[in-house]
Enzyme design. Sequence first.
Site, PDB file in Angstrom:
ATOM      1  N   HIS A 178       1.142  -0.908  -4.033  1.00  9.00           N
ATOM      2  CA  HIS A 178       1.937   0.055  -3.262  1.00  9.00           C
ATOM      3  C   HIS A 178       2.561   1.088  -4.195  1.00  9.00           C
ATOM      4  O   HIS A 178       2.553   2.288  -3.906  1.00  9.00           O
ATOM      5  CB  HIS A 178       3.083  -0.652  -2.517  1.00  9.00           C
ATOM      6  CG  HIS A 178       2.650  -1.634  -1.468  1.00  9.00           C
ATOM      7  ND1 HIS A 178       3.152  -2.903  -1.379  1.00  9.00           N
ATOM      8  CD2 HIS A 178       1.764  -1.511  -0.446  1.00  9.00           C
ATOM      9  CE1 HIS A 178       2.619  -3.530  -0.347  1.00  9.00           C
ATOM     10  NE2 HIS A 178       1.754  -2.721   0.231  1.00  9.00           N
ATOM     11  N   SER A 218      -0.089  -7.916  -0.429  1.00 14.34           N
ATOM     12  CA  SER A 218       1.186  -8.640  -0.281  1.00 14.34           C
ATOM     13  C   SER A 218       0.919 -10.083   0.130  1.00 14.34           C
ATOM     14  O   SER A 218       1.583 -11.010  -0.326  1.00 14.34           O
ATOM     15  CB  SER A 218       2.055  -7.970   0.777  1.00 14.34           C
ATOM     16  OG  SER A 218       2.395  -6.677   0.388  1.00 14.34           O
TER      17      SER A 218
END
Length: 160
Positions: free
Chosen positions: A17, A127
Amino acid sequence: MPVAIYPGSFDPLTNGHLSLIQRGLQMFDRLIVAIAVNPKKTPLFTLEERRELIREACPEERVEVDAFQGLLVDYAKQRRVNVLLRGLRAVSDFEYEFQLANMNRKLAPGIETVFMMTGEDYFYISSQLVREVASLGGDVAGLVPDNVLAKLQAKFARKP
Ligand code: ADP
């Protein structure tokens, strides 16, 4: 281009990210990192924890951290932003992202989705994998920023 919204769950923020945010900042004047709140899912990190972790890891003034519930295009309209930033990791992301981008375009024809790829060091990070590996005691150093690493270690610390 002035502003883009970078939406996601960020549960937790990863170096993938972060790489996208850094690249996004080269293209856009400002980025709104928008945490998607899904009342049907129980995240590992609360909204406030996710917000704080992103804030700490992205201290740049040009990055705003916000949260939204419901349709992303409604949030974008409300924020008067017409560019959405999404990341592509591998071919596996493509199908889902393609569907999502087309659905969003159908719902809101003025809003465009822009895709960027991460560096080759980060393309395999998700994630979900980070959560799984960390919960099993695996080392995720280098895959997430230091503040996220510390939080993960605290969450999954073995009770004596
Ligand atoms: P979601 O839950 O909507 O998939 P995520 O927080 O996992 O949200 O990801 C937000 C966006 O960032 C998605 O477009 C996703 O493809 C992208 N992304 C996540 N990890 C990476 C990575 N390692 N490299 C490139 N893009 C990524």
